[in-house]
Design a protein around this motif. Structure first.
Motif, PDB file in Angstrom:
ATOM      1  N   TRP A   1       0.970  -1.220  -0.001  1.00 15.71           N
ATOM      2  CA  TRP A   1       0.263  -0.048   0.018  1.00 15.71           C
ATOM      3  C   TRP A   1       0.756   1.326  -0.029  1.00 15.71           C
ATOM      4  O   TRP A   1       1.722   1.206   0.956  1.00 15.71           O
ATOM      5  N   LEU A   2       0.771   2.250  -0.838  1.00 18.60           N
ATOM      6  CA  LEU A   2       1.434   3.464  -1.033  1.00 18.60           C
ATOM      7  C   LEU A   2       0.705   4.485  -0.294  1.00 18.60           C
ATOM      8  O   LEU A   2       1.275   5.249   0.347  1.00 18.60           O
ATOM      9  N   ASN A   3      -0.487   4.819  -0.885  1.00 22.89           N
ATOM     10  CA  ASN A   3      -1.249   5.728  -0.394  1.00 22.89           C
ATOM     11  C   ASN A   3      -2.954   5.635  -0.851  1.00 22.89           C
ATOM     12  O   ASN A   3      -3.061   4.674  -1.389  1.00 22.89           O
TER      13      ASN A   3
ATOM     14  N   CYS B   1      -3.133  -1.196  -5.019  1.00 22.60           N
ATOM     15  CA  CYS B   1      -2.360  -2.079  -4.197  1.00 22.60           C
ATOM     16  C   CYS B   1      -2.015  -3.355  -4.730  1.00 22.60           C
ATOM     17  O   CYS B   1      -2.624  -3.811  -5.711  1.00 22.60           O
ATOM     18  N   GLY B   2      -1.179  -3.774  -4.266  1.00 22.32           N
ATOM     19  CA  GLY B   2      -0.758  -5.182  -4.871  1.00 22.32           C
ATOM     20  C   GLY B   2      -0.511  -6.212  -3.820  1.00 22.32           C
ATOM     21  O   GLY B   2      -0.017  -6.043  -2.628  1.00 22.32           O
ATOM     22  N   GLY B   3      -1.252  -7.134  -3.849  1.00 22.28           N
ATOM     23  CA  GLY B   3      -1.437  -8.351  -3.026  1.00 22.28           C
ATOM     24  C   GLY B   3      -0.611  -9.710  -3.159  1.00 22.28           C
ATOM     25  O   GLY B   3      -0.769 -10.070  -4.557  1.00 22.28           O
ATOM     26  N   THR B   4      -0.156 -10.061  -2.254  1.00 21.83           N
ATOM     27  CA  THR B   4       0.300 -11.605  -2.658  1.00 21.83           C
ATOM     28  C   THR B   4       0.255 -12.508  -1.471  1.00 21.83           C
ATOM     29  O   THR B   4       0.416 -12.189  -0.295  1.00 21.83           O
ATOM     30  N   TRP B   5       0.067 -13.813  -1.662  1.00 21.17           N
ATOM     31  CA  TRP B   5       0.079 -14.943  -0.615  1.00 21.17           C
ATOM     32  C   TRP B   5       0.820 -15.924  -1.285  1.00 21.17           C
ATOM     33  O   TRP B   5       0.869 -16.382  -2.489  1.00 21.17           O
ATOM     34  N   ILE B   6       1.811 -16.621  -0.356  1.00 17.81           N
ATOM     35  CA  ILE B   6       2.368 -17.825  -0.790  1.00 17.81           C
ATOM     36  C   ILE B   6       2.376 -19.006   0.359  1.00 17.81           C
ATOM     37  O   ILE B   6       2.660 -18.475   1.587  1.00 17.81           O
ATOM     38  N   VAL B   7       1.868 -19.992   0.014  1.00 12.82           N
ATOM     39  CA  VAL B   7       1.825 -21.333   0.922  1.00 12.82           C
ATOM     40  C   VAL B   7       2.794 -22.416   0.675  1.00 12.82           C
ATOM     41  O   VAL B   7       3.026 -22.511  -0.320  1.00 12.82           O
ATOM     42  N   ARG B   8       3.449 -22.579   1.813  1.00 10.99           N
ATOM     43  CA  ARG B   8       4.597 -23.530   2.057  1.00 10.99           C
ATOM     44  C   ARG B   8       4.163 -24.762   2.905  1.00 10.99           C
ATOM     45  O   ARG B   8       3.447 -24.392   3.819  1.00 10.99           O
ATOM     46  N   ASN B   9       4.793 -25.737   2.682  1.00  6.64           N
ATOM     47  CA  ASN B   9       4.455 -27.080   3.573  1.00  6.64           C
ATOM     48  C   ASN B   9       5.414 -27.204   4.616  1.00  6.64           C
ATOM     49  O   ASN B   9       6.512 -26.466   4.697  1.00  6.64           O
ATOM     50  N   HIS B  10       5.332 -28.192   5.288  1.00  6.00           N
ATOM     51  CA  HIS B  10       6.353 -28.355   6.390  1.00  6.00           C
ATOM     52  C   HIS B  10       7.630 -28.738   6.087  1.00  6.00           C
ATOM     53  O   HIS B  10       8.685 -28.634   6.992  1.00  6.00           O
ATOM     54  N   GLN B  11       8.022 -28.969   4.913  1.00  6.28           N
ATOM     55  CA  GLN B  11       9.189 -29.119   4.176  1.00  6.28           C
ATOM     56  C   GLN B  11       9.881 -28.128   3.781  1.00  6.28           C
ATOM     57  O   GLN B  11      11.026 -27.835   3.321  1.00  6.28           O
TER      58      GLN B  11
ATOM     59  N   PRO C   1      -7.638   1.116  -4.824  1.00  7.56           N
ATOM     60  CA  PRO C   1      -7.062   1.877  -3.708  1.00  7.56           C
ATOM     61  C   PRO C   1      -7.867   1.897  -2.515  1.00  7.56           C
ATOM     62  O   PRO C   1      -9.035   1.743  -2.329  1.00  7.56           O
ATOM     63  N   ALA C   2      -6.996   1.620  -1.304  1.00  6.78           N
ATOM     64  CA  ALA C   2      -7.692   1.665  -0.097  1.00  6.78           C
ATOM     65  C   ALA C   2      -7.460   2.648   0.723  1.00  6.78           C
ATOM     66  O   ALA C   2      -6.208   3.509   0.400  1.00  6.78           O
ATOM     67  N   SER C   3      -8.184   3.147   1.872  1.00  7.37           N
ATOM     68  CA  SER C   3      -7.900   4.337   2.740  1.00  7.37           C
ATOM     69  C   SER C   3      -6.725   4.179   3.456  1.00  7.37           C
ATOM     70  O   SER C   3      -6.135   5.203   3.890  1.00  7.37           O
ATOM     71  N   ASN C   4      -6.395   3.181   3.724  1.00 13.43           N
ATOM     72  CA  ASN C   4      -5.026   3.111   4.602  1.00 13.43           C
ATOM     73  C   ASN C   4      -4.323   1.394   4.324  1.00 13.43           C
ATOM     74  O   ASN C   4      -5.025   0.579   4.011  1.00 13.43           O
ATOM     75  N   ARG C   5      -3.543   1.358   5.259  1.00 12.49           N
ATOM     76  CA  ARG C   5      -2.706   0.027   5.152  1.00 12.49           C
ATOM     77  C   ARG C   5      -3.627  -0.997   5.836  1.00 12.49           C
ATOM     78  O   ARG C   5      -3.661  -2.137   5.373  1.00 12.49           O
ATOM     79  N   ILE C   6      -4.227  -0.740   6.690  1.00 12.54           N
ATOM     80  CA  ILE C   6      -5.153  -1.857   7.555  1.00 12.54           C
ATOM     81  C   ILE C   6      -6.116  -2.099   6.778  1.00 12.54           C
ATOM     82  O   ILE C   6      -6.338  -3.539   6.454  1.00 12.54           O
TER      83      ILE C   6
END
Length: 235
Positions: free
Chosen positions: A91-93, A98-108, A121-126
């Motif tokens: 989030w910049l302003n 906004c750019g979002g990412t998630w990455i899932v990894r296993n126990h190894q 755009p979102a009003s704030n980072r939260i």
């Protein structure tokens, strides 16, 4: 209320309150009405509330499916029966995408899936991070992934999920998040350091920094970050 008529909470909010007035002063520069002033004060106090909550950083709290735990700065593997999902929303302003990412990894330490998304755009980072949580949970549910540790470096967003009644400004996101949680066997929310969340941050920043607007879902990890994924896996 203190003897001088200014409460303790108000004194704590004053720096952010003044910043809010400065930020929005141009919008009422030539209006000069009492209504405009009241609107300005209301908005600045809302910004102050967010700031004060961000400054609150208890070391540990828990509620149902959510837990705040701060560990060291290095990424670590999840327990055998769990998957680990790192998430970040860049989030910049309040006027930039906004750019979002998630990455899932296993126990190894192997990357199972990762995804990238561009948000309005979102009003704030939260707000941006909570939107990312909602997108991530929908994705994990669609992929039939279960028993997830979710790690974010946005402490306030995790606190809002844990203690939703005290974050009414974000009730729309929080209500939808909590409606999704019973669909999973277990979801544990944890606070990561920015360094341990570095891979997610790097991919999310490619949207806001490099203008990579293509959204996608892919198996494994990102090719150009594979060496870092392998390095963290070896730890």
């Amino acid at each position: 209320m203190s003897n001088d008529g200014v409460s303790l909470n108000m004194r704590m909010a004053i720096p952010w309150f003044l910043w809010g007035i400065w930020k929005h002063r141009n919008g009422i520069k030539y209006a000069g009405t009492q209504g405009d002033l009241n609107a300005l004060v209301t908005h600045a106090l809302e910004e102050a509330e967010v700031w004060n909550k961000l400054m609150e950083a208890p070391s540990h709290s828990s509620s149902g499916r959510a837990t705040v735990i701060r560990l060291d700065s290095r990424w670590s593997k999840p327990p055998l029966e769990m998957l680990k999902c790192n998430i970040h929303v860049s989030w910049l302003n309040d006027s930039h995408m906004c750019g979002g990412t998630w990455i899932v990894r296993n126990h190894q330490g192997d990357a199972v899936f990762h995804a990238r998304e561009m948000f309005l755009p979102a009003s704030n980072r939260i707000a941006a991070e909570l939107r990312g949580f909602l997108w991530m949970l929908h994705s994990l549910y669609d992929l039939h992934l279960n028993n997830i540790e979710v790690w974010s470096d946005c402490n306030a967003a995790v606190e809002a999920i844990i203690d939703s009644p005290n974050w009414p400004r974000y009730h729309s996101y929080l209500d939808r998040i909590h409606r999704l949680l019973p669909q999973f066997g277990k979801v544990i929310f944890k606070v990561s350091s920015t360094k341990a969340n570095g891979i997610a941050r790097e991919i999310a920043s490619s949207v806001t920094r490099d203008g990579r607007e293509q959204s996608y879902l892919a198996r494994g990890g990102h090719v150009w970050l594979q060496s870092r994924i392998d390095e963290e896996k070896r730890r």
